[in-house]
Design a protein around this motif. Structure first.
Motif, mmCIF file in Angstrom:
data_model
loop_
_atom_site.group_PDB
_atom_site.id
_atom_site.type_symbol
_atom_site.label_atom_id
_atom_site.label_comp_id
_atom_site.label_asym_id
_atom_site.label_seq_id
_atom_site.Cartn_x
_atom_site.Cartn_y
_atom_site.Cartn_z
ATOM 1 N N SER A 62 -0.002 7.083 4.563
ATOM 2 C CA SER A 62 0.754 6.474 3.464
ATOM 3 C C SER A 62 -0.033 5.354 2.776
ATOM 4 N N HIS A 65 -2.209 7.035 0.256
ATOM 5 C CA HIS A 65 -1.455 7.480 -0.910
ATOM 6 C C HIS A 65 -0.993 6.316 -1.769
ATOM 7 N N ASP A 66 -0.518 5.257 -1.118
ATOM 8 C CA ASP A 66 0.020 4.133 -1.885
ATOM 9 C C ASP A 66 -1.065 3.417 -2.678
ATOM 10 N N ILE A 107 2.369 -2.198 3.459
ATOM 11 C CA ILE A 107 2.561 -0.750 3.298
ATOM 12 C C ILE A 107 2.683 -0.088 4.664
ATOM 13 N N TYR A 111 6.160 1.926 6.039
ATOM 14 C CA TYR A 111 6.239 3.337 6.407
ATOM 15 C C TYR A 111 6.482 3.526 7.895
ATOM 16 N N ARG B 127 9.777 7.095 -1.966
ATOM 17 C CA ARG B 127 8.379 6.684 -2.094
ATOM 18 C C ARG B 127 8.040 6.389 -3.546
ATOM 19 N N PRO B 128 7.212 5.441 -3.859
ATOM 20 C CA PRO B 128 6.611 4.499 -2.901
ATOM 21 C C PRO B 128 7.626 3.453 -2.430
ATOM 22 N N LEU B 129 7.569 3.135 -1.142
ATOM 23 C CA LEU B 129 8.502 2.170 -0.571
ATOM 24 C C LEU B 129 8.249 0.764 -1.138
ATOM 25 N N THR B 131 7.171 -2.899 -1.083
ATOM 26 C CA THR B 131 6.274 -3.673 -0.215
ATOM 27 C C THR B 131 6.016 -5.041 -0.851
#
Lengths: 314, 314, 314, 314
Positions: A62, A65-66, A107, A111, B127-129, B131
């Motif tokens: 993740s 990806h983020d 992040i 996740y 997503r995206p979470l 943060t």
């Protein structure tokens, strides 16, 4: 309301901002806080809990990806720690240390918490929640980065051989933790292998790769069809253009050299392709040269987003 | 496997560790990453979403609990940011900057994610979470810390008055965002108050305190019965020994002076009591002196855990 | 010739500039490099060479003059080291650490070399020339600064008592250095005093103050006639307005408090006067309170050049 | 006297020590403080004073000698500034920034002051004495270091062409400084060349190399007879073994590669030889490759004192 008379405090902030040295690899390592206690609380399987490690890996994916395709070039995880290697061209957040470290940690944490139910469907998280801390270190050369990763993987091996022996002595050998510790004191690797084999019929080399080698996470550029060759086959066994290139790297020509002749537009094409490449998790040796020679895009290529720091090397 | 030949990489790490200056207040401020996009995605109420702010506050309270009673002395939150003031005696993680910042960010993130369903029961995180990033800054004096907090609260006021006017012009005034922006250009506070009142019948001073003043989080030492006086009444209205002390602070004697005469054991007792005190959330003015004079334990008292940095001031 | 393609290297520089925390006292300590060897080469008198110490003091005075009246508030020297305390309001070079340290070291070195012939008229400097290194450390409070200076002066006492005993045993007692070292091993201060007295008839307390207490350098504000009172007498013994003020500081009122009521213009007047005050060298106790109570301008007054960091404390 | 209660202040020092990133080139640049004023005061010849530049060069050579043979690999000076490039293996003072910078500045200052009478026999130094400040920046690659030096040399060219034109317009053209400045505003290099040629008969390319190219200082390893070949001829024109090697570097094989095959003992021999090599001052182009290809020991060789940071690259 006049805000101006308070704003001087911003000077304290401006003068406390560390930027990491340009043109170096940034490695951000995160560590679980009090995970010994946490793993006991959540009854993690000993010496390794495959669910917990898979959750760590999913959180690491993740992060790739983020942050987007070109920021992290490889990550390596073992136990409750994960190291993220940022490309040396990376200019994210203007390379501000606190922002980089805190963002990666945030992040990863987000996740980890969010994916927990997927990996531990029957166990609820309780307070205090699992959290992580992090730090960033710069490494100037590929050799330094590889030595860092080798250090972590060698550590994984040493710790896992010890832990496997330790827990076998307890779980199957009926020893107390103190007795097991005493039994292993001063033993070499071959002694531990012998204990595992002779007493418990365990060939350590047959243990799960994830436990013995840790987890290597990266973008599998080599498996992506080139945009100019999208009709070409892409099976693992096939020699795609990338594979050929990769194979060429095994010759004495240093991998970076292979890229020297590349045009800027070719580099940009490669960068785009990399950003689309799937993030894969493998449990393989990264100490020897083979892994790197076959995947030169991870450390040896300078890809796109040439920023002002790139220097004369074009 | 010899790990030693790789271990030299640890030197890079040791030489990159920043310790924050002892005997200063550390303020760690966290900020939501891309919360503008996130708030739109999750349809936060405009200009303020009470659920979202309450979730921020709950995560902040968790930071107090997770780090323990003596570390954070006060926190202030507004919008998607939160500032945590650590006591100047704080020696957590040997004051290593990266560990402090990443830990606070990780705790905050973990609880934000974990508590989301409680505050947004009908909306799932996607997503995206969400943060957060963070940074740490040292402030040497109480004046600097108060000015920092005043800066944030004054900012809260300025932004909220603007946002309230802006969204009223859109939601009730039927303007487009561009028209609203143009309407407010160059207006002073009194102009915005006038717009709110004359066009929408809104008295800004009647808006929710949480929106206008932000959120102040601290341990309510003053409401805890002293261990030596546990049989004494403890109602808010009663003058407990602590309340008296607090009241005494409103005299010209500087609050710190009041503590000068305290013995070491008295300080320890106070530290213990503070660690047990409830963490409260209030929406009050922290720019004027009154708040601080009534709660001298927050910034003016030196409490327990006197470490080696404490100097001669005992 | 296009310079622009190389200029990216400036980014490395900009990201490596440390600014010292505002509103803290900066102490820059310089140390002689290889002065043990140098002092032997130049046959410095043992255990103390008054000429060498006086040269150090003269170089330190030059630092005061070169940097201007308001930058350094006090300096303390012992042996081949000197510590310079910069006012907490100091904003010289925007508080950039490297510039501050290197400038102080450069001034000190320049005058040490240049003034050498005055203090050692019959000895020429030879290669390698005497040089110094330096470092800067921030201290947030007056207590910390006083403790720092007390640490250095206590160190001076301990070292000088040892060295005096050590060299007496050699020069007058006929011992070898090894024998002298062995003789002193494990002795306390009183034992060394006894050795000096009983064997060599030396009362340590009668040794030169410069050797026993080190050298304190500061601007003698108290001896400067106030511009509004220039017709007033100014003898040491007289109670000038400043002296009265200084005396007032000995009351329980903290020295800083005395200044609280001062107007901004009064502070400016004091700053101007201070800049004109003579730089004096004294060999006095700075561990006890008396020195500071009589000279509140050194650490307790906030003087002129109020910059943006000064905060609300006015 | 108990010193222990003050010693806590050392913690402030320990936590404020910056170590420069290992395995990177450290460039320390020193600059004259207020040299514009100083050069006027001492009536330096305009636009360039050969005596003043030669004094700078002599001070720079002294830095090489004082720090020893393996620390500084090359230095470049122009006007009142000098940049010292430290080998990337350098571990002097454990790479502590403040010590490195202040020591280089102190050595430079000491020799500048001490050698002044040699270069300005009829002019005395007066107060304030000439002093220098310094800073350190890390550069991770040879390309970055070469770009840094190219930046400085390109700057030298640009400034010197301007200054030469400016002062000719004043000294020979009879203009005021304001008129000269206006005349040159917006001119390109070729315009300035034309002004010099057509109005004053000056071919800029015939100006002194020291003025046009600055000063390059390094150890001339190539001119030292190898210990194993001390009977071999050593004239500049002869092809010594080193010269052959150097010449070999001009082939497409990267210079570093040429060293790859070298044994550790060969490297040590080379390091010893380098430490004995004469420090030379040249006024040559260091932007093009030729200078570096002929002198691969300056940046491309890894020499002796392999410390723990050297990594696997052997």
């Amino acid at each position: 309301m006049a805000n101006s008379k308070f704003e001087y405090v911003r000077h304290f902030e401006l003068t406390n901002t560390t930027h990491l040295l340009p043109n170096t690899y940034i490695i951000i390592r995160i560590d679980g806080r009090s995970f010994h206690r946490f793993s006991t609380l959540q009854s993690f399987t000993k010496p390794n809990d495959a669910r917990a490690l898979s959750l760590m890996n999913a959180a690491a994916v993740s992060v790739f990806h983020d942050l987007g395709g070109e920021v992290v070039s490889i990550a390596y995880g073992v136990s409750d720690e994960f190291s993220f290697v940022l490309r040396k061209e990376c200019n994210l957040f203007d390379r501000r240390e606190a922002k980089l470290v805190s963002t990666v940690v945030s992040i990863f944490t987000a996740y980890y918490i969010s994916l927990w139910p997927k990996y531990f469907p029957s166990q609820e998280l309780t307070r205090p929640l699992p959290t992580f801390d992090g730090r960033a270190v710069c490494y100037p050369t590929i050799e330094n980065v590889r030595d860092y990763l080798s250090w972590r993987q060698a550590d994984c091996h040493i710790n896992n051989l010890y832990n496997t022996s330790f827990w076998m002595l307890i779980l199957k050998g009926g020893m107390t933790p103190q007795e097991a510790e005493k039994e292993l004191m001063g033993t070499l690797a071959k002694d531990k292998n012998e204990i595992l084999w002779s007493r418990f019929g365990i060939n350590y080399n047959n243990e799960e790769e994830m436990f013995r080698k840790g987890s290597v996470v990266y973008r599998n550029y080599g498996a992506v069809p080139d945009s100019s060759t999208e009709d070409k086959p892409n099976e693992e066994e096939e020699a795609t253009p990338e594979k050929k290139e990769a194979t060429a790297e095994t010759t004495p020509v240093p991998p970076a050299e292979a890229q020297k002749g590349k045009s800027r537009s070719q580099q940009k094409r490669e960068a785009k392709k990399l950003a689309k490449a799937e993030v894969v998790i493998e449990h393989v040796d990264i100490i020897k040269d083979a892994f790197w020679e076959k995947r030169p895009w991870i450390l040896h290529w300078t890809l796109g987003r040439q920023n002002e720091y790139a220097g004369t090397e074009q």
